[in-house]
Design an enzyme around this catalytic site. Structure first.
Site: not given
Length: 643
Positions: A337, A366, A384, A386, A388, A472, A518
RNA sequence: GCCGGCAUAGCUCAGUUGGCCAGAGCAGCUGAUUUGUAAUCAGCGGGUCGGGGGUUCGAAUCCCUCUGCCGGCUCCA
C-alpha cells in the site's frame, strides 16, 4: 404444572420441577438414555436439573452441537480426574470443549509428560468412566470456593475465581474430582466410552506469553468406540490431503533449508497453476476497471515511517538493509500500500477520475516467528493479489459491492462454498484505539454492512476486531484438518490517505481526502494455493491442471503417432506430454493416476488406424474411444463444465 | 519466540540395553522385454545416520548446541 415448548412447536404439560431426563423419558426411553444436556430458554443446563417454569426446551443429544460440547466438556473433567489420580498435586487451568474435542491446561510442576503418557491417561479415563460417576452440581459461596482451592494449592483456579461474582459460583464433582465449573455436564461419566488423547502442547496461561506456560492435552471422545474409529480414519484421510504432502508429491513447490524457512520455492507445475489463477483474476479485474502496476521489493525506511508501519511493526520485522557507502536504510516490502499511495500521489487527481483502482501481484516479506511457519499457509515471503482503490466517501459502498462481487466470482470459480465471512467492526467503547472520525467510521461500517446485505452474503459481525485504521470484511476457509484460515480480505482505510496527504479536487475546486480500500480476493497466492490443493486433494480442475493429459503409446511402435496427437492437442491449447518410456502400460497408467493427471490417452494399432485416442479419466477409468477432433471438443466441454 | 516431539539413501521406513564394513521397498542407472487401461524381470550404483561440539576403547544410538520439520501457544500488515 408448567408448559414446555419443543423445537417442533408442540407444547406439553409437566409437573413443576421435572428434570430434563424425565421429560425425555416421557417421550422415549431411548431418548432418555441419550440426552446429554438440555437447553432451557436458550440456557444450556444439566439434564437432571429441575425445570421450574414454562420454557422453550431442547433435549441435546450427540447429534446436536450443544450435546457434543457438553459431552466433550465432561470428557475434559474426566481427563482431569484421571490426571489427578495419576499425578497427585497437578494444578488445573482451564478445560473447555472445542470444535473437535476438548483440552485441559495443566501444571505438573517439574514433571514432564511424554506422548507415551497419553495412553496411560486414556486408560485411566476409561477405567474411571466405568464407574459411571454422576456429575454433582453444587452452588458454593466465593469464600468457600477460595478456601477449597487455597487448600488444594491451585493458584490458577484461585485466579479464575477473582473474576467471578459471589452467588454465581458452582462446583461440579464426579468421583474424587471437584472442579470450579459453570457446567453443564452429561448425566454420568459412563457415557464416555471411547477416548483418544491426540496431542501435547504448550499453552501460555490465559494466552499471555509473559506468563507461565502450561501443558495442554488435546483429546477427543465419543459415546461409541466405532465413532472414534471413524473419526481417526477421517483424520488419516485428511492428512493425505495436506498441501505440504501433496505439494511435494505433485512437485508443486518446495522449501530449502539453505534458502530459508518460510520461503516457498515454486516448481514448474505449481507455477503454472499460480499463473493461471493470476491470469484469471487479471481478466476479471480488467473488466472492473483495475490498472496493474509493478513496484519494487524494497523501499526506503522513510516510506514506512510515513505510512506508520515502521513505528507499529518495525521491531518485529526483518531489519533494514543498509547500503554500504551512503548508509541509506531500506526495508523489504512488508506491504504494497505505501508504494501504491505514492503512485496515487504522483499527480493531482480530479473527483472525475475516481475511483482509481491500482492492482499488483505484489510480493511482500514479513517476519513471522519461526514456530508460526506452516507450509504455504504462513510464510515469510508471499505474493498478495493486492489492489488499492482510491475513492470518495460516497463511492465507498458501490466500490465495496464491486469488490464483493469480484470476490464471489473468485470463490465460485474455485468451488469454495463453505467459506464464512466476518465483518470486523470497531469497539465503540474504546474510540481512542481507532484512527479517523466517528462520522467516517459510522459511514464505512454502514457501507460494509449494507453492501454485504445487498450482495446477499451472510457475514457475522465481530465487534472490536477492526483494524485501527478501518473496518474490514474477511473471508475464512477451512483446511483439510479443520484449521480456519483467512483468505480474501476487504479493508477500509482512512489512515494512509491521511499520512500520505493524498487528495483529489472536488467539484467545488477544493481539495478532499480520498478513502482507500485494500482488497485481495485470494489473500495471497501461497495461502490460496494451500487451500486449493487441500480442497481438490490435488485433483485440480482441467483449466488449472499443470499437465492436462498424458499420452501413453501401447508400444514404442506407436511413438510417432503419439507425438502427432500431442502436436494436434498442443495447437489446440491443451497441455500435456507423451510418456513413451519403456515401461508397461499398467505402470505408466498407474504413475499418471498417482500424479493425478486428469486425462490419459492410450494409443495403439486401432487408434493409429482410425486417427483416434482411447480416453481414460483419472479416478474414473476408461471412458471409450474418440477421434482426435472429438476429443478436443470433449476436452473443451469438460473444461467449460469446470471439471 | 515459547512448550513438547521428530530428523537414517531422492521418497517411505527398519536398525534390540552404545560393539563386526548401516538395511529394506519404491525411485534412479544398465540390460532384457515391445507391452491394450493402477506396479514386467534381472543386475548395478547410492548414506560423514541434519550440521557442529562433547562423553567413551568404541556413538545412528548418550549429553550440549545450531538448523529445519511436526503439533500447539502467542502474534499476524
Amino acid at each position: 404444572m408448567i408448559q414446555l415448548t419443543f423445537p417442533d412447536g408442540t407444547i406439553r404439560e409437566y409437573e413443576k420441577g421435572i428434570s430434563g431426563i424425565e421429560v425425555a423419558k416421557s417421550i422415549s426411553e431411548g431418548l432418555a438414555r441419550n440426552v446429554l444436556s438440555i437447553t432451557v430458554n436458550g440456557e444450556v443446563r444439566d439434564a437432571d436439573r429441575p425445570i421450574d417454569e414454562d420454557a422453550q426446551i431442547l433435549l441435546n443429544t450427540w447429534s446436536d452441537e450443544e450435546g457434543k460440547a457438553t459431552f466433550w466438556h465432561s470428557s475434559a473433567h474426566l481427563m482431569a480426574e484421571a490426571l489427578e489420580e495419576l499425578y497427585p498435586g497437578v494444578k488445573f487451568g482451564i478445560g473447555p470443549p472445542i470444535d473437535n474435542g476438548f483440552y485441559y491446561d495443566i501444571d505438573l510442576g517439574d514433571r514432564q509428560l511424554n506422548p507415551s503418557d497419553l495412553d496411560k491417561i486414556e486408560k485411566k479415563m476409561i477405567d474411571l468412566g466405568r464407574k459411571k460417576s454422576e456429575f454433582e452440581r453444587k452452588e458454593v459461596s466465593k469464600k468457600e470456593a477460595i478456601s477449597y482451592f487455597e487448600e488444594k494449592g491451585d493458584e490458577y483456579k484461585l485466579e479464575l475465581l477473582q473474576d467471578l461474582k459471589d452467588g454465581e459460583i458452582t462446583f461440579y464433582t464426579q468421583g474424587e474430582f471437584t472442579d470450579l465449573c459453570r457446567g453443564p455436564h452429561i448425566p454420568n461419566t459412563g457415557m464416555i466410552k471411547a477416548v483418544k488423547l491426540l496431542s501435547l502442547a504448550g499453552a501460555y496461561w490465559r494466552g499471555d506469553e509473559n506468563r507461565k506456560m502450561l501443558t495442554r492435552i488435546y483429546g477427543i471422545s465419543f459415546p461409541k468406540q466405532k465413532e472414534l474409529k471413524e473419526y481417526l480414519a477421517l483424520l488419516e484421510e485428511a492428512k493425505k490431503r495436506d498441501h505440504r504432502k501433496l505439494g511435494a508429491e505433485l512437485e508443486l513447490f518446495m522449501f530449502s533449508d539453505r534458502v530459508g524457512a518460510g520461503l516457498p520455492i515454486w516448481l514448474p507445475k505449481g507455477q503454472v497453476i499460480r499463473d493461471r489463477l493470476q491470469q484469471f483474476l487479471k481478466k476479471e479485474q480488467e473488466k472492473r476497471g483495475y490498472k496493474m502496476v509493478i513496484t519494487p521489493h524494497i523501499g526506503k525506511k522513510d516510506l514506512y515511517v510515513t505510512s506508520g508501519h515502521y513505528a507499529k511493526y518495525g521491531e518485529d520485522s526483518f531489519q533494514p538493509i543498509q547500503t554500504p557507502k551512503e548508509n541509506e536504510e531500506f526495508l523489504l516490502k512488508p506491504m504494497n500500500c505505501p508504494h501504491h499511495c505514492e503512485i496515487y500521489g504522483n499527480k493531482p487527481h480530479s473527483y472525475r477520475e475516481l475511483p482509481i483502482r491500482i492492482a499488483e501481484f505484489g510480493t511482500v516479506y514479513r517476519y513471522e516467528q519461526s514456530g508460526e511457519l506452516h507450509g504455504l499457509s504462513r510464510v515469510r515471503g508471499f505474493t498478495q493479489d493486492d489492489a488499492h482503490i482510491f475513492c470518495t466517501k460516497d463511492q465507498l459502498k458501490d466500490e465495496f459491492l464491486n469488490v464483493l462481487d469480484l470476490t464471489k466470482v473468485v470463490l465460485d470459480k474455485m468451488g469454495f462454498e463453505d467459506f464464512t465471512a466476518q465483518i470486523s467492526l470497531r469497539d465503540p467503547s474504546t474510540p481512542e484505539k481507532y484512527l479517523g472520525t466517528k462520522e467516517n467510521w459510522d459511514a464505512a461500517e454502514q457501507a460494509i454492512i449494507d453492501a454485504t446485505e445487498e450482495a446477499g452474503m451472510k457475514a457475522k459481525k465481530e465487534i472490536g476486531e477492526a483494524a485501527f485504521y478501518g473496518p474490514k470484511l474477511d473471508f475464512m476457509v477451512k483446511d483439510a484438518i479443520g484449521r480456519s484460515w483467512q483468505l480474501g480480505t476487504i479493508q477500509v482505510d482512512y489512515n494512509l490517505p491521511e499520512r500520505f496527504e493524498l487528495e483529489y479536487i472536488g467539484a467545488d475546486n477544493k481539495a478532499y481526502r480520498p478513502v482507500m480500500i485494500h482488497r485481495a480476493p485470494f489473500g495471497s497466492m501461497e495461502r490460496f494455493m494451500s487451500i486449493l490443493i487441500e480442497h481438490t486433494a490435488g485433483k485440480f480442475p482441467l483449466w488449472l491442471s499443470p499437465e492436462q493429459y498424458v499420452i501413453i503409446p501401447v508400444s514404442q511402435v506407436f511413438n510417432d503417432y503419439a507425438d502427432e496427437v500431442s502436436k494436434a492437442l498442443s495447437s489446440s491449447g491443451i497441455i500435456g506430454e507423451v510418456d513413451n518410456r519403456n515401461e508397461t502400460i499398467g505402470k505408466r497408467i498407474r504413475e499418471a493416476e498417482v500424479q493425478k493427471i486428469p486425462i490419459m490417452l492410450i494409443v495403439g494399432e486401432s487408434e493409429k488406424e482410425n486417427r483416434s485416442v482411447s480416453v481414460r479419466m483419472q479416478g474414473k477409468g476408461d471412458i471409450g474411444t474418440m477421434t482426435i477432433m472429438e476429443f478436443i471438443e470433449f476436452f473443451d466441454l469438460e473444461k467449460e463444465r469446470g471439471a
